[in-house]
Scaffold this motif. Structure first.
Motif, short mmCIF file in Angstrom:
data_model
loop_
_atom_site.label_atom_id
_atom_site.label_comp_id
_atom_site.label_asym_id
_atom_site.label_seq_id
_atom_site.Cartn_x
_atom_site.Cartn_y
_atom_site.Cartn_z
N ALA A 181 0.81 -1.22 0.00
CA ALA A 181 0.00 0.00 0.00
C ALA A 181 0.84 1.27 0.00
O ALA A 181 0.42 2.30 -0.54
N LYS A 239 1.34 2.74 -3.47
CA LYS A 239 0.13 3.41 -3.98
C LYS A 239 -0.02 4.78 -3.31
O LYS A 239 -0.35 5.77 -3.99
N GLN A 240 0.24 4.86 -2.02
CA GLN A 240 0.18 6.14 -1.32
C GLN A 240 1.20 7.11 -1.89
O GLN A 240 0.89 8.29 -2.12
#
Length: 227
Positions: free
Chosen positions: A68, A71-72
């Motif tokens: 994640a 993506k951040q």
């Protein structure tokens, strides 16, 4: 050429694979090793992007995607200052991803069904959107099960992925070896070991010359066929 390796791993300190890859990149003067940690300093992240010719996203594959934090990072860093000004146009985007399955698992009819290229297609689309050249991905399969010989080969191939301008061409990879051997010969103080390295250099150079002759012959034959 400057390469920026953006490492996205939620358990980086416990990863033997990342430690191995970091060691492989450590002595490369034109490689920047950048481990993602939130919160991000957007100005600093964007300045790093501007310095690199080749940008590599490196991560373990989790459920057919990146962790994640990548993506951040994409959501926050690739803002209008980067996209609208086409800052990354003409740069290269590569992917290094580690996987728990074997290479044979990633094909139609096998346990994972889809190829690595298919799974990583969103990054190819991202490169296209940013005007970047998308490089063939560099998957690392089952690192924990690799023996010493496989890891030595991985060490070299990974360095080439980061540093060789056109690593898909055999001649470019050969030239990379030649340059490394010459450097090692110049630094070697043991005459016997130096002689062995020089023999290897001669053999490598001869093989490259034979390959160049073969390519020239093939080109001549194709030209004659077109006449």
């Amino acid at each position: 050429m400057k390469t920026l390796v953006i490492v996205a791993h939620p358990h980086l300190t416990n990863s033997t694979t990342e430690a191995f890859l970091k060691a492989a990149a450590a002595n490369e003067n034109n490689v920047i090793w950048h481990e993602l940690k939130a919160p991000f300093d957007l100005s600093q992240e964007q300045e790093l992007l501007k310095t690199a010719t080749r940008i590599v996203f490196q991560f373990p594959m989790y459920w057919y995607s990146a962790p994640a934090i990548l993506k951040q990072w994409l959501d926050e860093v690739l803002d209008s200052r980067i996209t609208s000004n086409q800052i990354l146009k003409g740069r290269q985007l590569g992917i290094v991803t580690t996987l728990a399955h074997s290479a044979s698992a990633f094909q139609p009819g096998a346990s994972q069904q889809y190829t690595i290229a298919e799974i990583l297609r969103p990054y190819e689309a991202l490169a296209h959107s940013l005007g970047m050249k998308f490089l063939p991905p560099f998957p690392i399969y089952q690192f924990a099960q690799q023996d010493d010989v496989e890891r030595q080969l991985l060490f070299i191939r990974y360095q080439q992925y980061l540093t060789v301008n056109n690593f898909l061409h055999f001649s470019n990879r050969t030239q990379w070896f030649v340059e490394r051997l010459n450097d090692k010969i110049n630094k070697e103080h043991d005459p016997l070991q130096q002689a062995k390295l020089e023999q290897l250099l001669v053999l490598l150079t001869e093989q490259q010359e034979e390959l160049d002759d073969l390519h020239a012959s093939i080109g001549w034959l194709r030209a004659k066929e077109d006449e």
